[in-house]
Design an enzyme around this catalytic site. Structure first.
Site, PDB file in Angstrom:
ATOM      1  N   HIS A 148      -2.148-105.203   4.182  1.00  9.66           N
ATOM      2  CA  HIS A 148      -3.447-107.189   3.844  1.00  9.66           C
ATOM      3  C   HIS A 148      -4.392-107.691   4.645  1.00  9.66           C
ATOM      4  O   HIS A 148      -4.044-108.460   5.457  1.00  9.66           O
ATOM      5  CB  HIS A 148      -2.194-107.912   3.677  1.00  9.66           C
ATOM      6  CG  HIS A 148      -0.802-107.910   2.648  1.00  9.66           C
ATOM      7  ND1 HIS A 148      -1.320-107.768   1.282  1.00  9.66           N
ATOM      8  CD2 HIS A 148       0.422-107.194   2.455  1.00  9.66           C
ATOM      9  CE1 HIS A 148      -0.340-106.490   0.665  1.00  9.66           C
ATOM     10  NE2 HIS A 148       0.569-106.887   1.527  1.00  9.66           N
ATOM     11  N   ASN A 189      -4.905-117.589  13.230  1.00  7.11           N
ATOM     12  CA  ASN A 189      -4.856-117.321  14.433  1.00  7.11           C
ATOM     13  C   ASN A 189      -4.722-116.144  14.970  1.00  7.11           C
ATOM     14  O   ASN A 189      -2.817-115.640  14.110  1.00  7.11           O
ATOM     15  CB  ASN A 189      -4.073-118.025  15.064  1.00  7.11           C
ATOM     16  CG  ASN A 189      -4.778-119.370  15.487  1.00  7.11           C
ATOM     17  OD1 ASN A 189      -5.819-120.279  14.903  1.00  7.11           O
ATOM     18  ND2 ASN A 189      -3.806-120.793  15.122  1.00  7.11           N
TER      19      ASN A 189
END
Length: 393
Positions: free
Chosen positions: A67, A232
């Site tokens: 992913h 992040n």
């Protein structure tokens, strides 16, 4: 070929779908199977990652993508007997090549997240690496080439449908990249920051200013991995491989915790208590991975209570208690940590220290840099301010 038709986009309802070049030819050739939309996102990001790792270290590199973020990334350093066991390559009857070793490390670091991955290799795939790939549940592989023997192995995987992509190693993309969101086109210069630059580690504000050659190598691996990880993100690296990657978290400390928990599990899997678990014969690797993951968590009773353990073990193992886990994790040392942006508070350092971090590379520039430096000094951690942010979306 300028265009490659896809079955669908991210989801089956997203049709039509394709990849194409506005100028020139596609730099890839699908030589077996059929590539999907997400497969190609993983493949192209993974290829960039391993290409940079090879350039930075001079060693063959591999990564395992899921992913559009890496689950693992590594270079081809030798494996200890313990790592051979936890990566399930201790039973092979052939010598591992450096590329096969890189793949074993990348695929084995986070076996739960690597399940059904797309892998990327920096060098021509040899038969030994192909034989390791054959053993795992995986969607496909991208590499600059494949030996005839490797291709024969890979073409037989998944009933002949395994996706094999060859990429032109000499391909250089345009310096400006574009993408659309909600019909709006975004344009930016490609992120061509040089993470091999020696100056990255010139600004060391901590009292400890010593980075071993191995630490510098591992910090570069962390930063290159982060360059292709959804932000992040934070990455823990040891001995030439990522051992914990925290991707896509809105809070920096949640990245640090997530990646640290993965690094801790990687380390705990090497303990005698885990290595001696009395698994039943013929259990699939994926089932063992799932059981080990639960066994090492606070939910260990889910696999140890009566009526449960009999499914997995020949006898009921003793729990790996929280105190035992903490004591074992405390033995891990010399871990390097990279962050794709600055640490805003010292709590990130507190968490990193618990997972054996002794070296850090981060952008710097927080209004609380003093607190972060002070926390590093408390534990004797050497930290460099790179001045480079590595957000990736």
């Amino acid at each position: 070929m300028r265009e490659y038709a896809l079955k669908y986009g991210c989801n089956p309802n997203q049709k039509p779908a394709r990849v194409y070049m506005e100028q020139g030819e596609l730099p890839i050739e699908v030589i077996n199977g059929r590539a999907g939309y997400i497969n190609l996102l993983d493949a192209l990001n993974g290829w960039q990652l391993v290409r940079e790792l090879k350039a930075a270290t001079g060693l063959p590199a591999a990564t395992s993508f899921k992913h559009v973020s890496p689950a693992g990334a590594a270079v081809g350093l030798p494996l200890s007997d313990t790592l051979r066991r936890i990566y399930f390559v201790d039973d092979i009857d052939f010598e591992l090549t450096p590329l096969a070793t890189a793949y074993a490390r990348a695929r084995g670091a986070d076996r739960m997240c690597s399940y059904g991955d797309f892998c990327a290799l920096s060098d021509t795939c040899d038969k030994e690496t192909a034989l390791l790939i054959k053993r795992e549940v995986s969607d496909g592989v991208i590499a600059p080439g494949f030996t005839p023997e490797a291709l024969e192995v890979l073409k037989a995987k998944r009933g002949g449908s395994y996706c094999v992509i060859k990429i032109d190693p000499n391909y250089t993309p345009q310096p400006v990249e574009r993408k659309q969101v909600f019909g709006v086109t975004f344009e930016q210069a490609r992120n061509e920051v040089n993470l091999c630059d020696e100056a990255l580690f010139d600004h060391v504000p901590t009292k400890n200013k010593t980075f071993t050659p191995e630490a510098t190598r591992d910090l570069r691996i962390a930063l290159i991995t982060l360059k292709y990880t959804q932000s992040n993100s934070v990455c823990y690296v040891k001995d030439g491989q990522a051992i914990g990657i925290g991707a896509g978290q809105q809070s920096r400390v949640h990245c640090t915790r997530l990646a640290g928990n993965k690094a801790d599990e990687w380390w705990m899997r090497q303990s005698d208590k885990v290595l001696s678990l009395p698994f039943k014969e013929h259990m699939r690797r994926a089932d063992r991975d799932n059981v080990i993951n639960v066994y090492l968590s606070d939910e260990y009773d889910d696999v140890l209570r009566d009526g449960a353990w009999q499914q997995f073990f020949t006898e009921r193992p003793e729990p790996f208690t929280r105190e035992e886990r903490k004591a074992w994790i405390a033995q891990n040392t010399k871990v390097a940590l990279g962050s794709d942006a600055f640490f805003p508070f010292g709590d990130n350092i507190e968490r990193a220290h618990k997972s054996g971090v002794e070296y850090i590379a981060q952008a710097g520039g927080s209004i609380r840099d003093d607190n972060v430096i002070e926390t590093c000094d408390k534990y004797g951690i050497a930290m460099a301010f790179t001045g480079v942010r590595l957000f990736h979306h």
